[in-house]
Design an enzyme around this catalytic site. Structure first.
Site, mmCIF file in Angstrom:
data_model
loop_
_atom_site.group_PDB
_atom_site.id
_atom_site.type_symbol
_atom_site.label_atom_id
_atom_site.label_comp_id
_atom_site.label_asym_id
_atom_site.label_seq_id
_atom_site.Cartn_x
_atom_site.Cartn_y
_atom_site.Cartn_z
ATOM 1 N N LYS A 164 0.822 -1.272 0.100
ATOM 2 C CA LYS A 164 -0.095 0.126 0.115
ATOM 3 C C LYS A 164 0.763 1.267 -0.095
ATOM 4 O O LYS A 164 0.580 2.232 -0.719
ATOM 5 C CB LYS A 164 -0.902 0.099 1.440
ATOM 6 C CG LYS A 164 -1.567 1.254 1.433
ATOM 7 C CD LYS A 164 -2.613 1.453 2.769
ATOM 8 C CE LYS A 164 -1.827 1.707 4.054
ATOM 9 N NZ LYS A 164 -1.501 3.127 4.102
ATOM 10 N N ARG A 168 0.192 14.761 12.730
ATOM 11 C CA ARG A 168 0.497 14.596 11.244
ATOM 12 C C ARG A 168 0.701 15.863 10.514
ATOM 13 O O ARG A 168 0.044 15.930 9.515
ATOM 14 C CB ARG A 168 -0.326 13.483 10.670
ATOM 15 C CG ARG A 168 -0.446 12.294 11.414
ATOM 16 C CD ARG A 168 -0.791 11.052 10.556
ATOM 17 N NE ARG A 168 -0.089 10.458 9.754
ATOM 18 C CZ ARG A 168 -0.396 9.300 9.124
ATOM 19 N NH1 ARG A 168 -1.528 8.838 9.290
ATOM 20 N NH2 ARG A 168 0.425 8.871 8.199
ATOM 21 N N PRO A 169 1.495 16.767 10.853
ATOM 22 C CA PRO A 169 1.659 18.178 10.109
ATOM 23 C C PRO A 169 2.328 17.757 8.783
ATOM 24 O O PRO A 169 3.022 16.756 8.319
ATOM 25 C CB PRO A 169 2.548 18.959 10.915
ATOM 26 C CG PRO A 169 3.441 17.941 11.831
ATOM 27 C CD PRO A 169 2.438 16.726 11.968
ATOM 28 N N ASP A 211 4.627 20.104 7.408
ATOM 29 C CA ASP A 211 5.502 21.284 7.470
ATOM 30 C C ASP A 211 6.764 20.751 6.743
ATOM 31 O O ASP A 211 7.398 21.796 5.984
ATOM 32 C CB ASP A 211 5.986 21.725 8.845
ATOM 33 C CG ASP A 211 6.512 20.598 9.494
ATOM 34 O OD1 ASP A 211 5.665 19.546 9.671
ATOM 35 O OD2 ASP A 211 7.596 20.774 10.418
ATOM 36 N N LEU A 212 7.346 19.886 6.646
ATOM 37 C CA LEU A 212 8.393 19.349 6.058
ATOM 38 C C LEU A 212 8.260 19.141 4.604
ATOM 39 O O LEU A 212 9.116 19.499 3.755
ATOM 40 C CB LEU A 212 8.927 18.008 6.629
ATOM 41 C CG LEU A 212 9.369 17.980 8.152
ATOM 42 C CD1 LEU A 212 9.447 16.545 8.628
ATOM 43 C CD2 LEU A 212 10.428 18.747 8.168
ATOM 44 N N VAL A 249 7.810 7.453 16.516
ATOM 45 C CA VAL A 249 7.276 8.092 15.507
ATOM 46 C C VAL A 249 6.209 9.118 15.355
ATOM 47 O O VAL A 249 6.129 10.045 14.958
ATOM 48 C CB VAL A 249 7.286 7.144 14.211
ATOM 49 C CG1 VAL A 249 7.061 7.735 12.924
ATOM 50 C CG2 VAL A 249 8.733 6.298 14.268
HETATM 51 C C1 UD1 Z 1 4.106 6.828 5.977
HETATM 52 C C2 UD1 Z 1 3.199 5.609 5.848
HETATM 53 C C3 UD1 Z 1 2.671 5.409 7.308
HETATM 54 C C4 UD1 Z 1 3.810 4.853 8.354
HETATM 55 C C5 UD1 Z 1 4.720 6.298 8.146
HETATM 56 C C6 UD1 Z 1 6.235 6.005 9.123
HETATM 57 C C7 UD1 Z 1 2.483 5.991 3.584
HETATM 58 C C8 UD1 Z 1 1.160 6.175 2.809
HETATM 59 N N1 UD1 Z 1 2.200 6.140 5.213
HETATM 60 O O1 UD1 Z 1 3.215 8.034 6.543
HETATM 61 O O2 UD1 Z 1 2.027 4.097 6.926
HETATM 62 O O3 UD1 Z 1 3.079 4.907 9.545
HETATM 63 O O4 UD1 Z 1 5.385 6.570 6.939
HETATM 64 O O5 UD1 Z 1 6.773 4.977 8.645
HETATM 65 O O6 UD1 Z 1 3.251 5.847 3.324
HETATM 66 N N2 UD1 Z 1 6.046 14.749 10.389
HETATM 67 C C9 UD1 Z 1 6.310 15.851 10.676
HETATM 68 N N3 UD1 Z 1 6.237 16.950 9.587
HETATM 69 C C10 UD1 Z 1 5.714 16.588 8.223
HETATM 70 C C11 UD1 Z 1 5.847 15.220 8.041
HETATM 71 C C12 UD1 Z 1 5.905 14.317 9.100
HETATM 72 O O7 UD1 Z 1 6.446 16.354 11.683
HETATM 73 O O8 UD1 Z 1 5.781 17.264 7.327
HETATM 74 C C13 UD1 Z 1 6.278 13.718 11.297
HETATM 75 C C14 UD1 Z 1 4.783 12.960 11.508
HETATM 76 O O9 UD1 Z 1 4.055 13.764 12.419
HETATM 77 C C15 UD1 Z 1 5.315 11.577 12.156
HETATM 78 C C16 UD1 Z 1 6.748 11.483 11.644
HETATM 79 O O10 UD1 Z 1 7.121 12.811 11.166
HETATM 80 O O11 UD1 Z 1 5.126 11.903 13.601
HETATM 81 C C17 UD1 Z 1 6.618 10.423 10.538
HETATM 82 O O12 UD1 Z 1 5.851 10.682 9.618
HETATM 83 P P1 UD1 Z 1 6.115 10.227 7.888
HETATM 84 O O13 UD1 Z 1 7.433 9.565 7.951
HETATM 85 O O14 UD1 Z 1 5.998 11.526 7.312
HETATM 86 O O15 UD1 Z 1 4.955 9.460 7.766
HETATM 87 P P2 UD1 Z 1 3.808 9.523 6.565
HETATM 88 O O16 UD1 Z 1 4.750 9.660 5.321
HETATM 89 O O17 UD1 Z 1 2.716 10.159 6.921
#
Ligand code: UD1
Length: 419
Positions: A22, A123-124, A126-127, A328
């Protein structure tokens, strides 16, 4: 509302075939709109999230077809008629935000609702936005939408504060046609990132060092159509491995990539469960009594947060006490309360859960609070005395395809009831 009814399962046996991942297929489908030529994607699992993503691509103007029996999707985005995603669709899954990078690259503008998905933390994004801004886009948030615009994107050095999977994917897709070279530092290294990079390179992108934490992307003028087969779903594989572990069964997992499962097989070994590579699959079998383990989720190659809930079900019935730390996401213990309703002894405090193994779980009515929490309840239900009813299963069906059929194939007594 539909539900699953699951009876205690003394033993599973036989083999189960793992579907396409997925978390790999969603960004790959989003990437298809980077070219006006046709892309053909194989091993596309028939999941609710995949259907939403295909609808999103259609709503932007792409021609989309999906052959469910062949698991093949064809996408041709000859023209992108809209650079805006509708809330009704995008609100259903977090990965809808992965359209922003490709839209910026292709159209120079994008308007995307703040994403939905599982309620496992704030789940922001911002990055993602920081990356787009560094590539030269202007972004702003307005009435629940994020708008991004650029005249052109220009390669830059981008350092991520956290190796976010989604941000790495989105920035990589935005940068493939940027002018010059983009370097993403502290990039995510998950197998799904590698799969996306390989697909983009088949389309003519010039991405190197993916799978390491510094990815280099040399911008190209345009991309062409490509064919690709999605990697197997390591989270689905891990879920079935956990089901074998909790029932003390030997099963064979077909179409799993052992190279992606290191953290999972190591943790199972600690729990007294062996994994062996055999011809055409993996054999999972118990070596003795299930033993409690400590677990800390980490970005890849650490233990995946997506299997934390499922492995909590193992600790719930293992001999001893296990301490689970979720690093995470900040709100990913929603399954603990439901497992306690089944008789587990789990105490959570912030990002830590202390799980005292109990001798017995008892079947009762529980609810899937999110996708992976729901999977954890299925695994626990296989071990629970009597019958377990799991409600809100739409969460589970976002990420596991044919899960009832697959468990039935292993001998479990599980039915889906429409209400
Ligand atoms: C993806 C997966 C999800 C998995 C996660 C971590 C998909 C569709 N989903 O989610 O199943 O649990 O990776 O392996 O691939 N964060 C920020 N700012 C941002 C982006 C993320 O602070 O702009 C934080 C998130 O809140 C979280 C952490 O970074 O605490 C990890 O998130 P991220 O790796 O981005 O997960 P997703 O891509 O949303």
């Amino acid at each position: 509302m539909s539900k699953y009814i699951i009876k205690k399962c003394p033993r599973l046996e036989g083999q189960v075939e793992i579907s396409g991942a997925k978390n790999a297929v969603l960004p790959i489908l989003a990437a298809c709109i980077l070219t006006e030529k046709e892309c053909v994607i194989n091993s596309v699992p028939p999941l609710a999230d995949v259907f939403v993503m295909l609808e999103i691509l259609k709503s932007l103007g792409a021609e989309v077809s999906y052959d469910q029996s062949a698991k093949k999707a064809k996408i041709k985005a000859e023209r992108i008629l809209r650079a805006k995603e509708e809330y009704d669709l995008a609100g259903k899954l977090r990965a809808s935000f992965l359209i922003m990078g490709p839209l910026l690259a292709r159209k120079g503008r994008a308007k995307i609702p703040l994403p939905g998905g599982c309620q496992i933390g704030t789940r922001p994004v911002d990055l993602h936005l920081k990356g787009f801004t560094e590539l030269g886009a202007k972004t702003r948030q307005l009435h629940g939408f994020i708008e991004a615009r650029c005249h052109k994107l220009t390669g830059e050095h981008i350092h991520l504060d956290f190796p976010s999977v989604g941000a790495t994917e989105n920035i990589m897709m935005a940068a493939v046609m940027a002018e010059g070279v983009t370097v993403i530092e502290n990039a995510a290294v998950e197998p799904e990132i590698v799969d996306l990079a390989e697909f983009l390179n088949k389309m003519g992108a010039k991405i190197s060092d993916y799978g390491t934490n510094t990815i280099t992307i040399k911008g190209v003028k345009s991309l062409k159509g490509a064919r690709h087969t999605v990697i197997p779903d390591r989270i689905e594989a891990g879920t079935f491995m956990a089901a074998a572990a909790i029932t003390g069964s030997e099963i064979t997992i077909k179409n799993a990539d052992i190279d992606h499962l290191g953290a999972i097989t190591a943790k199972l070994k600690e729990a007294n469960v062996e994994t062996e590579v055999i011809n055409g699959g993996l054999k999972v079998y118990p070596k003795g009594e299930l033993t409690a383990f400590d677990l800390k989720t980490m970005p890849y190659p650490g233990f995946p947060t997506d299997l934390q809930a499922v492995f909590m079900s193992l600790d719930a019935v293992a001999k001893g006490t296990g301490v689970i730390t979720e690093t995470v996401f900040e709100n990913r213990f929603l399954q603990a309360g439901e497992l306690n309703r089944m008789g587990a002894d789990i105490k959570t405090d912030g990002r830590t859960a202390v799980v005292d193994g109990v001798k017995k779980l008892m079947g009762t009515q529980v609810k899937a609070t999110d996708l992976r929490a729901g999977a954890a309840l299925i695994v626990a239900a296989l071990k629970a005395e009597g019958e377990t009813e799991i409600g809100d299963i739409y969460h589970i069906e976002r990420g596991y395809c044919s899960i009832v059929e697959k468990f039935k194939g292993l001998g479990a007594q599980i039915i889906r009831v429409e209400e």
